[in-house]
Design an enzyme around this catalytic site. Structure first.
Site, PDB file in Angstrom:
ATOM      1  N   GLU A  60       0.822  -1.210   0.000  1.00 54.04           N
ATOM      2  CA  GLU A  60       0.000   0.000   0.000  1.00 54.04           C
ATOM      3  C   GLU A  60       0.860   1.267   0.000  1.00 54.04           C
ATOM      4  O   GLU A  60       0.602   2.209  -0.760  1.00 54.04           O
ATOM      5  CB  GLU A  60      -0.931  -0.005   1.219  1.00 54.04           C
ATOM      6  CG  GLU A  60      -1.640   1.302   1.512  1.00 54.04           C
ATOM      7  CD  GLU A  60      -2.614   1.739   0.432  1.00 54.04           C
ATOM      8  OE1 GLU A  60      -3.064   2.907   0.472  1.00 54.04           O
ATOM      9  OE2 GLU A  60      -2.918   0.920  -0.463  1.00 54.04           O
ATOM     10  N   HIS A  63       2.589   1.905  -3.275  1.00 52.81           N
ATOM     11  CA  HIS A  63       1.644   2.469  -4.238  1.00 52.81           C
ATOM     12  C   HIS A  63       1.498   3.973  -4.026  1.00 52.81           C
ATOM     13  O   HIS A  63       1.539   4.759  -4.986  1.00 52.81           O
ATOM     14  CB  HIS A  63       0.287   1.773  -4.074  1.00 52.81           C
ATOM     15  CG  HIS A  63      -0.758   2.263  -5.028  1.00 52.81           C
ATOM     16  ND1 HIS A  63      -2.017   2.622  -4.619  1.00 52.81           N
ATOM     17  CD2 HIS A  63      -0.723   2.473  -6.371  1.00 52.81           C
ATOM     18  CE1 HIS A  63      -2.718   3.023  -5.667  1.00 52.81           C
ATOM     19  NE2 HIS A  63      -1.964   2.943  -6.734  1.00 52.81           N
ATOM     20  N   HIS A 124     -12.087   4.409  -8.641  1.00 51.90           N
ATOM     21  CA  HIS A 124     -10.660   4.688  -8.459  1.00 51.90           C
ATOM     22  C   HIS A 124      -9.853   4.125  -9.619  1.00 51.90           C
ATOM     23  O   HIS A 124      -8.979   4.803 -10.179  1.00 51.90           O
ATOM     24  CB  HIS A 124     -10.188   4.095  -7.132  1.00 51.90           C
ATOM     25  CG  HIS A 124      -8.808   4.508  -6.735  1.00 51.90           C
ATOM     26  ND1 HIS A 124      -7.703   3.755  -7.044  1.00 51.90           N
ATOM     27  CD2 HIS A 124      -8.346   5.597  -6.076  1.00 51.90           C
ATOM     28  CE1 HIS A 124      -6.622   4.356  -6.586  1.00 51.90           C
ATOM     29  NE2 HIS A 124      -6.973   5.479  -5.991  1.00 51.90           N
ATOM     30  N   HIS A 215     -20.607  -9.154 -16.318  1.00 51.37           N
ATOM     31  CA  HIS A 215     -19.321  -8.660 -16.830  1.00 51.37           C
ATOM     32  C   HIS A 215     -18.855  -9.500 -18.015  1.00 51.37           C
ATOM     33  O   HIS A 215     -18.347  -8.955 -19.009  1.00 51.37           O
ATOM     34  CB  HIS A 215     -18.272  -8.702 -15.721  1.00 51.37           C
ATOM     35  CG  HIS A 215     -16.901  -8.317 -16.190  1.00 51.37           C
ATOM     36  ND1 HIS A 215     -16.624  -7.097 -16.770  1.00 51.37           N
ATOM     37  CD2 HIS A 215     -15.719  -9.000 -16.184  1.00 51.37           C
ATOM     38  CE1 HIS A 215     -15.346  -7.039 -17.090  1.00 51.37           C
ATOM     39  NE2 HIS A 215     -14.777  -8.174 -16.760  1.00 51.37           N
ATOM     40  N   HIS A 280      -4.556  -9.269 -16.804  1.00 49.25           N
ATOM     41  CA  HIS A 280      -5.890  -8.836 -17.221  1.00 49.25           C
ATOM     42  C   HIS A 280      -6.011  -7.315 -17.131  1.00 49.25           C
ATOM     43  O   HIS A 280      -6.523  -6.666 -18.051  1.00 49.25           O
ATOM     44  CB  HIS A 280      -6.928  -9.511 -16.320  1.00 49.25           C
ATOM     45  CG  HIS A 280      -8.326  -9.444 -16.845  1.00 49.25           C
ATOM     46  ND1 HIS A 280      -8.709  -9.935 -18.063  1.00 49.25           N
ATOM     47  CD2 HIS A 280      -9.456  -8.920 -16.284  1.00 49.25           C
ATOM     48  CE1 HIS A 280     -10.006  -9.735 -18.245  1.00 49.25           C
ATOM     49  NE2 HIS A 280     -10.481  -9.112 -17.189  1.00 49.25           N
TER      50      HIS A 280
END
Length: 316
Positions: A60, A63, A124, A215, A280
């Site tokens: 975290e 990032h 986000h 999806h 992906h």
């Protein structure tokens, strides 16, 4: 002036690469459930500038650090573009990148300090994707593809195809948002197996199964839409045109994206699952960026054709 152009190209590339890294690291944070690795503190991590080492806090905080560094690079790029670039479109692209970078940083901070719904958290990734797309377009301005984004390359598309390009682009963002929503609701296991869902063509539409199946259907429709769009563009554009090449790359990328979605499903429960998920996310980022370029290039074919028609009407 040549040195300035080189600096603009280098800075725009650094901004683009940085935004792509932010996208990948954001997906890593989500997949490893490290979003709470720094507790409720922002910009500090568990009340410290250098937090105690745990896997979650490291992911975290790394990032956050990368977002800060890339933000500074983008700020420098913005200043350089507005001071030295003569391309108006470059100023729009860098301005858009800065806007969505700030928005995604604010949304990320809010997600840490206050619990957010999955629907909001999915935005986000969507904002990060838009930031990457704008920096990609900015970088392409200073490459051989930049001409097609400014004056066109002689290609003429019908108005129907141009509208279709933008329709597919907008729809692709919806599909991306659905994918991000799947991740944040942790519904990825709702469909076991691929291409069937839980061994059925149409499964029971409830809970995570419904989210994942919607999806999948949306992704399949996106693939068919891009295939159809490519066939129309192939009939109207030359093989060496920027529009045709962008359409071809879009078709290749959406095919790989659909296959990578199946790879993610089949990798559930195995060590390779995290790698499959990151792949992906990477593919969809490139796909959306190429579709954005196709959209801009298609607009230029319209403007060029309109300008020629106007000039012809003025002839005696």
């Amino acid at each position: 002036m040549m040195n300035i152009q080189k600096w603009l190209k280098h800075l725009s590339f650094a901004s683009m690469a940085g935004m792509f890294l932010i996208l990948v690291m954001g997906a890593l944070v989500t997949k490893t459930e490290s979003g709470r690795g720094c507790g409720d503190d922002w910009p500090l991590c568990n009340g410290k500038f250098v937090p105690a080492y745990t896997i979650e806090s490291f992911i975290e905080y790394s990032h956050r650090f990368v977002v800060g560094v890339v933000g500074l690079i983008l700020l420098a790029t913005t200043i350089m573009v507005f001071l030295y670039s003569k391309r108006k479109d470059a100023k729009w692209y860098v301005g858009g990148a800065m806007l969505f970078t700030v928005l995604q940083a604010i949304l990320g901070a809010m997600a840490v300090v206050w619990p957010q719904s999955s629907a909001v958290l999915a935005l986000h990734f969507g904002f990060s994707l838009l930031s990457f797309a704008f920096t990609l377009l900015l970088y392409l301005v200073y490459t051989r593809f930049g001409g097609a984004m400014n004056k066109g390359d002689g290609t003429r598309l019908t108005s129907g195809v141009r509208w279709a390009v933008w329709g597919v682009l907008i729809y692709s963002y919806v599909v991306v948002y659905l994918g991000a929503f799947v991740r944040h609701t942790e519904a990825v296991g709702g469909c076991i197996g691929w291409p069937l869902c839980n061994g059925q063509v149409i499964p029971e539409m409830a809970g995570g199964t419904a989210i994942v199946f919607i999806h999948r259907v949306a992704a399949a429709l996106l693939g068919l839409s891009i295939l159809t769009l490519f066939l129309f563009i192939r009939a109207q554009a030359s093989r060496d045109s920027a529009v045709y090449q962008a359409a071809l790359y879009s078709l290749i990328l959406v095919t790989l994206q659909i296959l990578s979605g199946g790879f993610v499903t089949l990798a559930i429960g195995y060590d390779i699952y995290l790698l499959a998920s990151l792949l992906h996310a990477m593919l969809v980022s490139f796909l959306f960026g190429v579709l954005c370029y196709l959209g801009i290039a298609s607009v230029q074919t319209a403007e060029r054709s309109s300008a020629k028609a106007y000039a012809a009407s003025r002839l005696p």
